[in-house]
Design an enzyme around this catalytic site. Structure first.
Site, PDB file in Angstrom:
ATOM      1  N   THR A  72       3.771  41.786 103.086  1.00  0.00           N
ATOM      2  CA  THR A  72       2.973  42.381 101.685  1.00  0.00           C
ATOM      3  C   THR A  72       2.395  41.170 101.103  1.00  0.00           C
ATOM      4  O   THR A  72       1.089  41.428 100.953  1.00  0.00           O
ATOM      5  CB  THR A  72       4.043  43.056 100.759  1.00  0.00           C
ATOM      6  OG1 THR A  72       4.683  44.104 101.459  1.00  0.00           O
ATOM      7  CG2 THR A  72       3.305  43.582  99.666  1.00  0.00           C
ATOM      8  N   CYS A 325       8.609  52.149 103.750  1.00  0.00           N
ATOM      9  CA  CYS A 325       8.253  51.822 102.212  1.00  0.00           C
ATOM     10  C   CYS A 325       7.793  53.180 101.600  1.00  0.00           C
ATOM     11  O   CYS A 325       7.841  53.270 100.450  1.00  0.00           O
ATOM     12  CB  CYS A 325       6.890  50.993 102.321  1.00  0.00           C
ATOM     13  SG  CYS A 325       7.064  49.877 103.631  1.00  0.00           S
TER      14      CYS A 325
HETATM   15  N1  PLP Z   1       1.975  45.656 107.247  1.00  0.00           N
HETATM   16  C1  PLP Z   1       2.661  46.401 108.223  1.00  0.00           C
HETATM   17  C2  PLP Z   1       1.759  46.945 109.278  1.00  0.00           C
HETATM   18  C3  PLP Z   1       3.930  46.493 108.032  1.00  0.00           C
HETATM   19  O1  PLP Z   1       4.580  47.533 108.799  1.00  0.00           O
HETATM   20  C4  PLP Z   1       4.676  46.204 106.945  1.00  0.00           C
HETATM   21  C5  PLP Z   1       6.157  46.823 106.802  1.00  0.00           C
HETATM   22  O2  PLP Z   1       6.721  47.780 107.214  1.00  0.00           O
HETATM   23  C6  PLP Z   1       4.099  45.369 105.996  1.00  0.00           C
HETATM   24  C7  PLP Z   1       2.973  45.252 106.214  1.00  0.00           C
HETATM   25  C8  PLP Z   1       4.933  44.812 104.985  1.00  0.00           C
HETATM   26  O3  PLP Z   1       5.621  43.850 105.359  1.00  0.00           O
HETATM   27  P1  PLP Z   1       6.940  43.175 104.587  1.00  0.00           P
HETATM   28  O4  PLP Z   1       7.930  44.175 104.544  1.00  0.00           O
HETATM   29  O5  PLP Z   1       7.360  42.131 105.152  1.00  0.00           O
HETATM   30  O6  PLP Z   1       6.378  42.996 103.201  1.00  0.00           O
END
Ligand code: PLP
Length: 387
Positions: A72, A325
């Site tokens: 993120t 999420c």
């Molecule tokens: N981008 C994608 C494609 C993801 O699948 C995710 C997590 O599910 C994220 C970004 C976010 O990553 P993080 O959980 O390390 O913040």
């Protein structure tokens, strides 16, 4: 009761070898990597070693890697960083309709702040047509951001081709490689990208640590301001143990990636073939071949994904309806709507994602029990009765 984990795209267990590599950095080698003394310097050395491992893995230079707190932050950094560095040059950003919220939310926020964002459509397999990107570029375009592979339906995008278009037009190109790094090839030179995000917890590293690759010379504003860590590009005391874990996880991925992908493709294709044989009226989401080795996503008509998840969970099987999420929201996934599924079918979708410790017997257990769950739920479904 059996416990079967088929949700590796949400997160992966931390590999015991990664935990072992991290352990000394909690007590024995706890120093602040910015400190001059030997405690600090041994921590700094560990971070620089991890940076080198990751840079080599991506085909990048160590100074092009910025460690972050995860996918993120890397995605937010790329979007806000480039938007604010280049706002005098232009205010147009291109992205896709199926990005993770870590991209689409900052993009929508930038829209509110006066930037223009084009959300390029995808076809019914989730693929972007590079010609649509080409058409969308204007003299004001400063950034294109397209994910390498989709986290819900697994479709892998033609990143290298999109990168060529970006380069021809002198536009920066970012890819969210959170679902691909450590699983399929992510060499920045081959992908033609200027920026790339990744996150350790998706490839058997710890949670809360990631990286952003930024090609040398790319103009980018800082996202976190404070101390001068990461050569002044990202403030905050380094997460030493996390970064060491990320490095170890990448080292393991480079050894195991190909073999693991081949194994997962075999199990994935078994599920893709057998589910429609055992259950009528199911539809595969995502591209039939251009898809992540570990991803299976089916829409199962007449029932709700959530009720299937609960019933699977009662049998010890962990799956997902899409992105972890957003799994608390009742809105159907924007990805499934973008590939053209009607609401009621998008609601009845399930994602199974395989990983390092998946076994053939896990897949067989799922294939044994999924049809009976579907039958039971369909028997209770008013939509099914009406049919
Ligand atoms: N981008 C994608 C494609 C993801 O699948 C995710 C997590 O599910 C994220 C970004 C976010 O990553 P993080 O959980 O390390 O913040």
């Amino acid at each position: 009761m059996k416990r079967i984990y088929l949700d590796y795209s949400a997160t992966t267990p931390t590999d015991p070898e990664v935990i072992k590599a991290m352990e000394p950095y909690f007590f024995e080698k706890f120093g602040n990597p910015s400190s001059i003394h030997s405690f600090g310097q041994e921590a700094k050395k560990a971070i620089e070693d991890a940076r080198e491992i990751l840079a080599k893995f991506l085909g990048a230079k160590p100074e092009e890697i910025i460690f972050t707190s995860g996918g993120t932050e890397s995605d937010n950094f790329a979007l806000f960083g480039v938007a604010y560095a280049l706002e005098k040059k232009g205010n147009h950003i291109i992205t896709s309709a199926i990005e993770h919220h870590a991209i689409s939310e900052p993009a929508k926020f930038l829209e509110k702040k006066g930037f223009k964002v084009t959300f390029v459509k995808v076809d019914k397999t989730g693929l972007i047509d590079p010609a649509d990107i080409k058409k969308a570029v204007t003299d004001k375009t400063i950034l294109i951001s397209v994910m390498h592979a989709n986290n819900e339906i697994g479709t892998i995008q033609p990143i290298s081709e999109i990168g060529k278009i970006a380069r021809e037009r002198g536009v920066y190109f970012h890819t969210d490689a959170v679902q691909t790094a450590g699983h399929i090839l992510t060499k920045v030179g081959e992908l033609n990208v200027d920026l790339l995000s990744l996150s350790a917890h998706k490839f058997y590293g710890p949670k809360g640590v990631g990286a952003l690759y930024v090609r040398k010379g790319t103009r980018i504003e800082n996202f976190l301001r404070g101390g001068d860590q990461e050569r002044g590009k990202r403030a905050s005391t380094h997460n030493t143990s996390g970064i060491v874990g990320l490095g170890k996880a990448i080292e393991l991925a480079s050894e195991k990636m190909e073999e693991e992908a081949n194994f997962q493709i075999r199990l994935r294709d078994k599920l893709i073939k057998e589910i429609p044989r055992k259950i009528p009226e199911v539809y595969l989401n995502g591209h039939p071949t251009k898809r992540l080795p570990n991803n299976v996503n089916y829409s199962i008509k007449y029932i709700e994904g959530e009720s299937m998840l609960l019933n699977l969970d009662m049998l010890g099987i962990a799956a997902s309806t899409g992105s972890a999420c957003t799994s608390t929201s009742l809105e159907p996934s924007h990805v499934l709507l973008a590939i053209g599924l009607p609401h009621e079918i998008a609601h009845g979708s399930l994602r199974f994602s395989l990983g390092r410790w998946s076994k053939e017997e896990d897949v067989d257990y799922l294939l044994e029990h999924l049809p009976e769950i579907v039958e039971k739920l369909r028997a209770m479904s008013p939509l099914y009765q009406k049919k």
